[in-house]
Write a protein that holds these residues in place. Structure first.
Motif, short mmCIF file in Angstrom:
data_model
loop_
_atom_site.label_atom_id
_atom_site.label_comp_id
_atom_site.label_asym_id
_atom_site.label_seq_id
_atom_site.Cartn_x
_atom_site.Cartn_y
_atom_site.Cartn_z
N GLN A 245 1.15 -0.93 0.37
CA GLN A 245 -0.30 -0.53 0.30
C GLN A 245 1.06 1.37 0.10
O GLN A 245 0.47 2.06 -0.58
CB GLN A 245 -1.06 0.18 1.65
N LEU A 246 1.56 1.19 1.09
CA LEU A 246 3.29 2.41 1.13
C LEU A 246 3.28 3.03 -0.41
O LEU A 246 3.40 3.90 -0.90
CB LEU A 246 3.57 2.56 2.24
N SER A 247 3.49 1.81 -1.47
CA SER A 247 4.57 1.51 -1.85
C SER A 247 4.19 2.24 -3.09
O SER A 247 4.55 3.14 -4.04
CB SER A 247 5.55 0.22 -2.31
N PHE A 248 2.61 1.75 -3.32
CA PHE A 248 2.06 2.63 -4.77
C PHE A 248 1.48 3.55 -4.19
O PHE A 248 0.76 3.91 -5.48
CB PHE A 248 0.91 1.23 -4.67
N MET A 249 1.41 4.08 -2.91
CA MET A 249 0.76 4.85 -2.39
C MET A 249 1.81 6.00 -3.64
O MET A 249 1.87 7.77 -4.15
CB MET A 249 0.04 5.46 -1.38
N LEU A 250 3.24 5.96 -2.95
CA LEU A 250 3.91 6.38 -3.28
C LEU A 250 4.19 6.98 -5.12
O LEU A 250 4.29 7.93 -5.31
CB LEU A 250 5.54 6.10 -3.22
N PHE A 255 4.31 9.46 -10.17
CA PHE A 255 3.45 9.40 -10.90
C PHE A 255 3.54 10.82 -11.61
O PHE A 255 2.93 11.35 -12.74
CB PHE A 255 3.39 8.40 -11.41
N SER A 256 2.02 11.61 -11.15
CA SER A 256 1.13 12.53 -10.65
C SER A 256 1.83 13.44 -10.77
O SER A 256 0.78 14.76 -10.77
CB SER A 256 -0.47 12.15 -10.08
N THR A 257 2.95 13.51 -10.05
CA THR A 257 3.27 14.91 -9.76
C THR A 257 4.55 15.66 -10.31
O THR A 257 5.28 16.51 -10.16
CB THR A 257 3.62 15.54 -7.98
N ARG A 258 4.70 15.14 -11.42
CA ARG A 258 5.54 15.36 -12.49
C ARG A 258 5.42 16.74 -13.16
O ARG A 258 4.10 16.72 -13.75
CB ARG A 258 5.78 14.36 -13.32
N ASN A 259 6.48 17.51 -13.93
CA ASN A 259 5.83 18.62 -14.20
C ASN A 259 4.82 18.40 -15.62
O ASN A 259 4.15 19.48 -15.87
CB ASN A 259 7.35 19.21 -14.64
N ASN A 260 5.26 17.88 -16.08
CA ASN A 260 4.88 17.74 -17.52
C ASN A 260 3.60 16.53 -17.05
O ASN A 260 2.47 16.14 -18.10
CB ASN A 260 5.43 16.72 -18.58
N SER A 261 2.90 16.13 -15.90
CA SER A 261 1.41 15.27 -16.07
C SER A 261 0.05 15.99 -16.02
O SER A 261 -0.53 14.85 -16.56
CB SER A 261 1.81 14.68 -14.46
N GLY A 262 0.16 17.24 -15.80
CA GLY A 262 -1.11 17.62 -16.33
C GLY A 262 -1.95 17.29 -15.04
O GLY A 262 -3.70 17.66 -15.19
N PHE A 263 -1.94 17.38 -14.36
CA PHE A 263 -2.41 17.42 -12.96
C PHE A 263 -2.42 17.71 -11.94
O PHE A 263 -1.64 18.02 -11.48
CB PHE A 263 -2.69 15.47 -12.28
N THR A 264 -4.00 18.78 -11.34
CA THR A 264 -3.48 19.35 -10.34
C THR A 264 -3.79 18.77 -8.63
O THR A 264 -3.39 17.43 -9.24
CB THR A 264 -5.07 20.09 -10.38
#
Length: 358
Positions: A245-250, A255-264
């Motif tokens: 759980q901890l590994s997948f949350m991390l 992945f979702s906080t990379r500069n080009n991810s496009g996610f808020t």
């Protein structure tokens, strides 16, 4: 009073412990052919009740606004129903050389194959202040997808260990899962106003039925003298589940906080919870169908029974930390873009609305 409040809040967890203890004390009541007749009451009536209840409670009419964020939905569904089970399968190739009980390891694989839950990911996303609409959409859509994909994944990674043929498994799934779900959605259309006004306890109803399924599953276990669960395997599985759980949350966070991810930042919160949480309510009935009559069904179910409370516990503990990160990240975005830039940007508007509590 505080103890009573705590018991009322955690009644389902207490119920799981009591159901397993009751099965241990008197397994003859809930075994196949016993007084409860679980081969009928559980396999058909209880499972159909849970999915009819899900059909009634799923607010699919409110999900259209969340449909536009296709990239977010694809990320969550691919991670949950493709990457997660595949990664677990690779991990289990390493664990297979350890002395851990093989049926508990198979149970870990079933956890990976499960769809996201209908409630816990949404509740935690809301508690942080994340993208609740995306969490609701992906929980509901993932549940629908799971009805078809989860049995296929179980058969792909584990094979059907029961004597029930493939066609029979899917015909039972259709009659006890798909049909009640569709009927529930149809009924909801006609009584939607009454449901919104009265707010029936859907979660409590499904959880109560689920306790009956858990009880009868463990009755089969304790009535079988050939099954032996060693404490060493159980403790290791517990540690492994928290580590996964901890590994997948991390991983989802990175992945979702990379500069080009496009996610808020609000999107990232929904991604963290929706991608890593697994459904017990949908999972246990499906295991009951796919592994019908299997003597090790309860051992296969154990990792999922552990994963469910573990994901809620871990998520609840991390809520303040994730909330603190999200608020600070939103402040930085506001400072770098400027208020006017944000007003012209839908993502910025979302950040502003969350920031000021609207």
């Amino acid at each position: 009073m505080r103890l009573l409040e705590r018991m009322r809040k955690d009644w389902f967890m207490i119920g799981i412990v009591l159901a397993i203890a009751g099965a241990k004390l008197e397994p003859s009541i809930g075994v196949n052919g016993g007084p409860l007749k679980p081969e009928i009451t559980v396999s058909y009536i209880a499972v159909a009740t849970i999915f009819f209840n899900s059909g009634l409670s799923l607010k699919t009419e409110e999900l259209t606004s969340a449909l536009v964020h296709l990239k977010l939905h694809l990320f969550i569904q691919i991670f949950t129903l493709a990457f997660f089970p595949a990664a677990i399968w690779l991990f289990l190739q390493l664990l297979s050389i350890t002395p851990i009980n093989e049926w508990l390891l198979k149970g870990l694989q079933t956890v990976g194959c499960m769809p996201p839950p209908v409630s816990s990911a949404v509740i935690l996303t809301k508690a942080v202040g994340g993208n609740e609409a995306a969490a609701i959409f992906n929980s509901a859509f993932g549940s629908f997808l799971g009805i078809v994909i989860t049995p296929l994944l179980l058969l792909l990674f584990l094979g059907s260990s029961s004597s029930v043929p493939f066609t029979s498994i899917f015909s039972q799934l259709f009659m006890t899962v798909v049909v009640p779900l569709i009927i529930g959605q149809i009924v909801r259309r006609y009584i939607k106003d009454w449901l919104e006004r009265k707010k029936p306890p859907f979660g409590a109803i499904s959880s109560s039925v689920l306790l009956m399924i858990i009880y009868t599953t463990f009755c089969d276990t304790f009535s079988n003298p050939n099954i032996d669960l060693d404490k060493f395997s159980l403790v290791l599985i517990l540690v492994i589940i928290f580590s996964i759980q901890l590994s997948f949350m991390l991983l989802t966070f990175i992945f979702s906080t990379r500069n080009n991810s496009g996610f808020t930042p609000a999107d990232t919160v929904a991604i963290i919870f929706c991608s890593t949480h697994k459904s017990l309510t949908l999972g246990i009935p499906m295991l009951k169908i796919v592994f019908a009559g299997h003597e090790h069904l309860s051992l296969i179910s154990v990792p999922l029974l552990i994963y469910h409370p573990a994901q809620i516990l871990l998520g609840s503990v991390l809520v303040p930390t994730i909330k603190s990160w999200m608020v600070s990240r939103q402040k930085k975005l506001l400072q770098t873009r400027g208020p006017l830039a944000n007003l012209n940007n839908p993502e910025g508007l979302e950040s502003l609305s969350i920031k000021f509590g609207h």
